[in-house]
Design a protein around this motif. Structure first.
Motif, PDB file in Angstrom:
ATOM      1  N   ILE A  45      -0.992  -4.254  41.175  1.00 26.30           N
ATOM      2  CA  ILE A  45      -0.233  -5.199  40.359  1.00 26.30           C
ATOM      3  C   ILE A  45       1.230  -4.756  40.258  1.00 26.30           C
ATOM      4  O   ILE A  45       2.148  -5.571  40.383  1.00 26.30           O
ATOM      5  CB  ILE A  45      -0.878  -5.356  38.963  1.00 26.30           C
ATOM      6  CG1 ILE A  45      -2.196  -6.111  39.092  1.00 26.30           C
ATOM      7  CG2 ILE A  45       0.060  -6.059  37.996  1.00 26.30           C
ATOM      8  CD1 ILE A  45      -3.000  -6.171  37.813  1.00 26.30           C
ATOM      9  N   ALA A  46       1.463  -3.463  40.064  1.00 29.31           N
ATOM     10  CA  ALA A  46       2.839  -2.954  39.956  1.00 29.31           C
ATOM     11  C   ALA A  46       3.609  -3.189  41.253  1.00 29.31           C
ATOM     12  O   ALA A  46       4.763  -3.641  41.226  1.00 29.31           O
ATOM     13  CB  ALA A  46       2.817  -1.468  39.607  1.00 29.31           C
ATOM     14  N   ILE A  47       3.000  -2.925  42.389  1.00 27.95           N
ATOM     15  CA  ILE A  47       3.655  -3.147  43.686  1.00 27.95           C
ATOM     16  C   ILE A  47       3.916  -4.637  43.894  1.00 27.95           C
ATOM     17  O   ILE A  47       4.986  -5.033  44.352  1.00 27.95           O
ATOM     18  CB  ILE A  47       2.810  -2.553  44.828  1.00 27.95           C
ATOM     19  CG1 ILE A  47       2.863  -1.027  44.771  1.00 27.95           C
ATOM     20  CG2 ILE A  47       3.314  -3.041  46.186  1.00 27.95           C
ATOM     21  CD1 ILE A  47       1.932  -0.337  45.740  1.00 27.95           C
ATOM     22  N   GLY A  48       2.954  -5.473  43.558  1.00 26.96           N
ATOM     23  CA  GLY A  48       3.144  -6.918  43.695  1.00 26.96           C
ATOM     24  C   GLY A  48       4.289  -7.433  42.851  1.00 26.96           C
ATOM     25  O   GLY A  48       5.105  -8.239  43.307  1.00 26.96           O
ATOM     26  N   LEU A  49       4.407  -6.970  41.615  1.00 27.88           N
ATOM     27  CA  LEU A  49       5.500  -7.391  40.741  1.00 27.88           C
ATOM     28  C   LEU A  49       6.858  -6.903  41.266  1.00 27.88           C
ATOM     29  O   LEU A  49       7.852  -7.626  41.189  1.00 27.88           O
ATOM     30  CB  LEU A  49       5.268  -6.898  39.313  1.00 27.88           C
ATOM     31  CG  LEU A  49       4.141  -7.592  38.550  1.00 27.88           C
ATOM     32  CD1 LEU A  49       3.899  -6.908  37.204  1.00 27.88           C
ATOM     33  CD2 LEU A  49       4.458  -9.060  38.351  1.00 27.88           C
ATOM     34  N   MET A  50       6.898  -5.689  41.803  1.00 26.89           N
ATOM     35  CA  MET A  50       8.159  -5.176  42.363  1.00 26.89           C
ATOM     36  C   MET A  50       8.592  -6.001  43.576  1.00 26.89           C
ATOM     37  O   MET A  50       9.767  -6.343  43.712  1.00 26.89           O
ATOM     38  CB  MET A  50       8.014  -3.696  42.757  1.00 26.89           C
ATOM     39  CG  MET A  50       8.015  -2.769  41.574  1.00 26.89           C
ATOM     40  SD  MET A  50       8.120  -1.017  41.983  1.00 26.89           S
ATOM     41  CE  MET A  50       6.909  -0.792  43.247  1.00 26.89           C
ATOM     42  N   LEU A  51       7.665  -6.322  44.455  1.00 28.62           N
ATOM     43  CA  LEU A  51       7.996  -7.127  45.628  1.00 28.62           C
ATOM     44  C   LEU A  51       8.447  -8.532  45.228  1.00 28.62           C
ATOM     45  O   LEU A  51       9.383  -9.082  45.816  1.00 28.62           O
ATOM     46  CB  LEU A  51       6.808  -7.200  46.587  1.00 28.62           C
ATOM     47  CG  LEU A  51       6.455  -5.892  47.292  1.00 28.62           C
ATOM     48  CD1 LEU A  51       5.174  -6.065  48.110  1.00 28.62           C
ATOM     49  CD2 LEU A  51       7.592  -5.433  48.176  1.00 28.62           C
ATOM     50  N   TYR A  52       7.808  -9.099  44.226  1.00 28.24           N
ATOM     51  CA  TYR A  52       8.194 -10.428  43.740  1.00 28.24           C
ATOM     52  C   TYR A  52       9.612 -10.395  43.159  1.00 28.24           C
ATOM     53  O   TYR A  52      10.418 -11.285  43.416  1.00 28.24           O
ATOM     54  CB  TYR A  52       7.186 -10.903  42.692  1.00 28.24           C
ATOM     55  CG  TYR A  52       7.497 -12.254  42.115  1.00 28.24           C
ATOM     56  CD1 TYR A  52       7.313 -13.400  42.868  1.00 28.24           C
ATOM     57  CD2 TYR A  52       7.983 -12.382  40.829  1.00 28.24           C
ATOM     58  CE1 TYR A  52       7.604 -14.654  42.352  1.00 28.24           C
ATOM     59  CE2 TYR A  52       8.281 -13.626  40.298  1.00 28.24           C
ATOM     60  CZ  TYR A  52       8.086 -14.753  41.067  1.00 28.24           C
ATOM     61  OH  TYR A  52       8.376 -15.986  40.553  1.00 28.24           O
ATOM     62  N   ALA A  53       9.931  -9.374  42.390  1.00 25.46           N
ATOM     63  CA  ALA A  53      11.266  -9.250  41.798  1.00 25.46           C
ATOM     64  C   ALA A  53      12.325  -9.016  42.876  1.00 25.46           C
ATOM     65  O   ALA A  53      13.442  -9.538  42.786  1.00 25.46           O
ATOM     66  CB  ALA A  53      11.288  -8.102  40.782  1.00 25.46           C
ATOM     67  N   MET A  54      11.993  -8.270  43.905  1.00 28.36           N
ATOM     68  CA  MET A  54      12.961  -7.992  44.980  1.00 28.36           C
ATOM     69  C   MET A  54      13.231  -9.232  45.817  1.00 28.36           C
ATOM     70  O   MET A  54      14.307  -9.350  46.409  1.00 28.36           O
ATOM     71  CB  MET A  54      12.455  -6.854  45.871  1.00 28.36           C
ATOM     72  CG  MET A  54      12.619  -5.513  45.230  1.00 28.36           C
ATOM     73  SD  MET A  54      12.064  -4.087  46.201  1.00 28.36           S
ATOM     74  CE  MET A  54      11.899  -4.616  47.827  1.00 28.36           C
ATOM     75  N   SER A  55      12.315 -10.166  45.884  1.00 26.51           N
ATOM     76  CA  SER A  55      12.524 -11.351  46.716  1.00 26.51           C
ATOM     77  C   SER A  55      13.695 -12.182  46.206  1.00 26.51           C
ATOM     78  O   SER A  55      14.321 -12.908  46.970  1.00 26.51           O
ATOM     79  CB  SER A  55      11.258 -12.196  46.775  1.00 26.51           C
ATOM     80  OG  SER A  55      11.012 -12.805  45.531  1.00 26.51           O
ATOM     81  N   TYR A  56      14.036 -12.084  44.921  1.00 30.24           N
ATOM     82  CA  TYR A  56      15.160 -12.831  44.364  1.00 30.24           C
ATOM     83  C   TYR A  56      16.498 -12.145  44.624  1.00 30.24           C
ATOM     84  O   TYR A  56      17.533 -12.760  44.494  1.00 30.24           O
ATOM     85  CB  TYR A  56      14.971 -13.053  42.868  1.00 30.24           C
ATOM     86  CG  TYR A  56      13.925 -14.083  42.579  1.00 30.24           C
ATOM     87  CD1 TYR A  56      14.184 -15.433  42.763  1.00 30.24           C
ATOM     88  CD2 TYR A  56      12.671 -13.707  42.146  1.00 30.24           C
ATOM     89  CE1 TYR A  56      13.210 -16.385  42.520  1.00 30.24           C
ATOM     90  CE2 TYR A  56      11.694 -14.653  41.886  1.00 30.24           C
ATOM     91  CZ  TYR A  56      11.980 -15.986  42.076  1.00 30.24           C
ATOM     92  OH  TYR A  56      11.015 -16.933  41.832  1.00 30.24           O
TER      93      TYR A  56
END
Length: 160
Positions: free
Chosen positions: A21-32
């Motif tokens: 979950i932590a990795i998924g949230l970081m990748l989602y935030a970086m996409s912006y």
């Protein structure tokens, strides 16, 4: 399964799910925060694997400032100009002081947000140092110049 193993397995599963979950949230935030680099010809012909620029997208665009396209507002620091390579022209809107090397016919890179299909509201404008230098891919597109590796000796022609 004994209770000790069951407890360990539960903790391992909780840890794996938490890290995922932590990795998924970081990748989602970086996409912006990703700024993709485009050239004006990318607005017409989209290469494989690259999405066409979308209104609202943060991006960088590079090309040459079109001669006669620079329009400065005498009251403010607002400037608009057009950038091109071999394709269409893209309008850049910028408010601020332009670099000293900025001029018509000069290569620039502008970073900002696309506010219309071919209009970029720039937050930063960078001018290239040397007007002779051009990235190999852009030189091939604009001038048909093939990149030559300076570390390899040039083949010399024999004269009789």
């Amino acid at each position: 399964m004994n209770p000790r193993r069951k407890k360990r397995l539960t903790w391992v599963l909780v840890l794996v799910v938490g890290v995922s979950i932590a990795i998924g949230l970081m990748l989602y935030a970086m996409s912006y925060s990703i700024n993709l680099f485009y050239t004006p010809s990318d607005f017409e012909q989209v290469e494989e694997g690259k999405q066409p620029p979308q209104v609202g997208q943060r991006m960088r665009i590079g090309g040459m400032v079109v001669e006669g396209s620079v329009d400065r507002d005498p009251e403010t620091l607002e400037v608009s100009f057009k950038v091109t390579d071999t394709g269409p022209e893209v309008i850049i809107l910028y408010q601020g002081i332009l670099p000293d090397l900025f001029r018509e016919g000069q290569g620039i890179v502008a970073q900002g947000e696309l506010i219309a299909p071919r209009t970029l509201k720039a937050s930063e404008v960078l001018a290239k140092h040397d007007e002779e230098y051009m990235p190999p891919e852009l030189a091939e597109k604009m001038k048909g110049i093939k990149h030559v590796n300076p570390n390899q000796p040039a083949e010399q022609e024999e004269t009789p």
